[in-house]
Motif scaffolding. Structure first.
Motif, PDB file in Angstrom:
ATOM      1  N   GLY A 152       0.789  -1.221   0.000  1.00 57.64           N
ATOM      2  CA  GLY A 152       0.000   0.000   0.000  1.00 57.64           C
ATOM      3  C   GLY A 152       0.819   1.268   0.000  1.00 57.64           C
ATOM      4  O   GLY A 152       0.363   2.315  -0.470  1.00 57.64           O
ATOM      5  N   ALA A 153       2.044   1.202   0.545  1.00 57.17           N
ATOM      6  CA  ALA A 153       2.941   2.359   0.583  1.00 57.17           C
ATOM      7  C   ALA A 153       4.342   1.861   0.913  1.00 57.17           C
ATOM      8  O   ALA A 153       4.519   0.741   1.409  1.00 57.17           O
ATOM      9  CB  ALA A 153       2.488   3.380   1.615  1.00 57.17           C
ATOM     10  N   SER A 154       5.322   2.692   0.652  1.00 60.48           N
ATOM     11  CA  SER A 154       6.687   2.345   1.033  1.00 60.48           C
ATOM     12  C   SER A 154       6.875   2.534   2.531  1.00 60.48           C
ATOM     13  O   SER A 154       6.066   3.181   3.198  1.00 60.48           O
ATOM     14  CB  SER A 154       7.692   3.204   0.272  1.00 60.48           C
ATOM     15  N   THR A 155       7.945   1.939   3.068  1.00 61.25           N
ATOM     16  CA  THR A 155       8.312   2.123   4.466  1.00 61.25           C
ATOM     17  C   THR A 155       9.785   2.519   4.535  1.00 61.25           C
ATOM     18  O   THR A 155      10.529   2.354   3.560  1.00 61.25           O
ATOM     19  CB  THR A 155       8.062   0.844   5.284  1.00 61.25           C
ATOM     20  N   SER A 182       9.762  -2.736  -5.559  1.00 65.49           N
ATOM     21  CA  SER A 182       9.391  -1.879  -6.677  1.00 65.49           C
ATOM     22  C   SER A 182       8.436  -0.795  -6.189  1.00 65.49           C
ATOM     23  O   SER A 182       7.592  -1.041  -5.321  1.00 65.49           O
ATOM     24  CB  SER A 182       8.713  -2.707  -7.781  1.00 65.49           C
ATOM     25  N   ALA A 183       8.550   0.376  -6.778  1.00 62.16           N
ATOM     26  CA  ALA A 183       7.628   1.460  -6.452  1.00 62.16           C
ATOM     27  C   ALA A 183       6.363   1.394  -7.299  1.00 62.16           C
ATOM     28  O   ALA A 183       5.313   1.918  -6.897  1.00 62.16           O
ATOM     29  CB  ALA A 183       8.317   2.806  -6.660  1.00 62.16           C
ATOM     30  N   VAL A 212      12.034   0.656   1.915  1.00 57.59           N
ATOM     31  CA  VAL A 212      11.508  -0.543   1.271  1.00 57.59           C
ATOM     32  C   VAL A 212      10.299  -0.098   0.456  1.00 57.59           C
ATOM     33  O   VAL A 212       9.319   0.414   1.008  1.00 57.59           O
ATOM     34  CB  VAL A 212      11.095  -1.618   2.306  1.00 57.59           C
ATOM     35  N   ASN A 213      10.368  -0.270  -0.850  1.00 54.43           N
ATOM     36  CA  ASN A 213       9.310   0.210  -1.723  1.00 54.43           C
ATOM     37  C   ASN A 213       7.998  -0.547  -1.519  1.00 54.43           C
ATOM     38  O   ASN A 213       7.957  -1.592  -0.858  1.00 54.43           O
ATOM     39  CB  ASN A 213       9.744   0.147  -3.180  1.00 54.43           C
ATOM     40  N   ARG A 214       6.946  -0.019  -2.113  1.00 54.68           N
ATOM     41  CA  ARG A 214       5.583  -0.509  -1.879  1.00 54.68           C
ATOM     42  C   ARG A 214       5.408  -1.991  -2.188  1.00 54.68           C
ATOM     43  O   ARG A 214       4.753  -2.715  -1.438  1.00 54.68           O
ATOM     44  CB  ARG A 214       4.615   0.318  -2.723  1.00 54.68           C
ATOM     45  N   TYR A 215       5.993  -2.472  -3.275  1.00 53.30           N
ATOM     46  CA  TYR A 215       5.785  -3.857  -3.716  1.00 53.30           C
ATOM     47  C   TYR A 215       7.012  -4.712  -3.433  1.00 53.30           C
ATOM     48  O   TYR A 215       8.156  -4.262  -3.596  1.00 53.30           O
ATOM     49  CB  TYR A 215       5.490  -3.902  -5.219  1.00 53.30           C
ATOM     50  N   LEU A 216       6.771  -5.956  -3.015  1.00 52.23           N
ATOM     51  CA  LEU A 216       7.843  -6.928  -2.795  1.00 52.23           C
ATOM     52  C   LEU A 216       7.543  -8.196  -3.583  1.00 52.23           C
ATOM     53  O   LEU A 216       6.379  -8.551  -3.794  1.00 52.23           O
ATOM     54  CB  LEU A 216       7.964  -7.282  -1.311  1.00 52.23           C
ATOM     55  N   ARG A 217       8.609  -8.898  -3.982  1.00 49.83           N
ATOM     56  CA  ARG A 217       8.436 -10.205  -4.609  1.00 49.83           C
ATOM     57  C   ARG A 217       9.675 -11.051  -4.378  1.00 49.83           C
ATOM     58  O   ARG A 217      10.746 -10.541  -4.028  1.00 49.83           O
ATOM     59  CB  ARG A 217       8.166 -10.077  -6.107  1.00 49.83           C
TER      60      ARG A 217
END
Length: 238
Positions: A152-155, A182-183, A212-217
């Motif tokens: 939902g948002a970066s941290t 990824s942002a 740490v950008n919004r999306y992780l994989r």
């Protein structure tokens, strides 16, 4: 309407082993110290948050099989164990907790008319880290990446990530697993890289600082002749 989950779907990984098939319950408990800051003239006590703490405990059934509950838990008493506990069905985006914990107690007991039972307790040395699953336990035979998890948002406070490899096969197999972020869910960069794995029952916890950008994989590079790695990978925003 709220979404609930059934306890039967929980998974427990410890030092590269899937202990779920031996356990009937697991509990992760977190707490925080407080320090009183009440002053003269106050009408109610005030406090500030202190250091966080966490424990893990589990109960289940005694097994003397190779890789069974007694072998895995009895041998780790007094040592540091990397735990990942998934508290919902194991899938990309599932929630859970990770920690490195010193196993402080292991018990095995029998009574007439019942199965021989075991229990264990562990004291975390990193607190309670709320993880999201990036690769549910599954076998991979070629280089690839998984669907992303949207926060939902970066941290801004860094991350930790957990890897458990429960099986490996092939001729000179090797796997390098990564957490990418990824942002925009399109352009990806490496966030953290695990040390290359070549055998089963490998495990690692890695950490990093910063945004740490919004999306992780999860991304994994697999080499060798007919390689196969069965592994679980998760990450926490700190």
């Amino acid at each position: 309407m709220p979404t609930f989950t059934h306890g039967k779907d929980a998974k427990v990984f410890a030092n590269g082993y899937d202990l779920s098939e031996f356990l009937s319950s697991v509990t992760v408990s977190g707490e925080s110290d407080t320090a009183e800051t009440s002053t003269l003239g106050s009408s109610a006590k005030t406090y500030i948050a202190g250091m966080r703490d966490a424990t893990v405990s589990a109960e289940g059934f005694f097994s003397v099989d190779v890789g069974g509950s007694d072998e895995r838990l009895a041998a780790q008493l007094g040592t540091s164990v990397v735990f990942t506990v998934v508290v919902s069905a194991d899938a990309v985006g599932a929630n859970g907790y990770g920690m490195t914990a010193i196993e402080t107690n292991y018990e095995a007991g029998a009574e007439i008319g019942g199965a021989v039972a075991i229990s264990m307790e562990g004291q975390s040395t990193v607190g309670q880290e709320a993880i999201r699953v990036l690769n549910p336990l599954s076998a991979k035979t070629a280089t690839g990446s998984n669907a992303s998890v949207d926060n939902g948002a970066s941290t801004a406070n860094g991350f930790s990530a957990y890897l458990h490899v429960t099986a490996a096969s092939g001729t000179t197999p090797s796997m390098t697993a990564k957490v990418q972020h990824s942002a925009d869910n399109s352009t990806w960069a490496d966030l953290g890289t695990f040390t290359a794995v070549t055998a089963a029952n490998a495990y690692q916890r890695i950490t990093g600082t910063g945004t740490v950008n919004r999306y992780l994989r999860a991304q994994y590079t697999i080499t060798g002749t007919t390689p196969s790695f069965t592994f679980h990978l998760s990450a926490a925003r700190l």
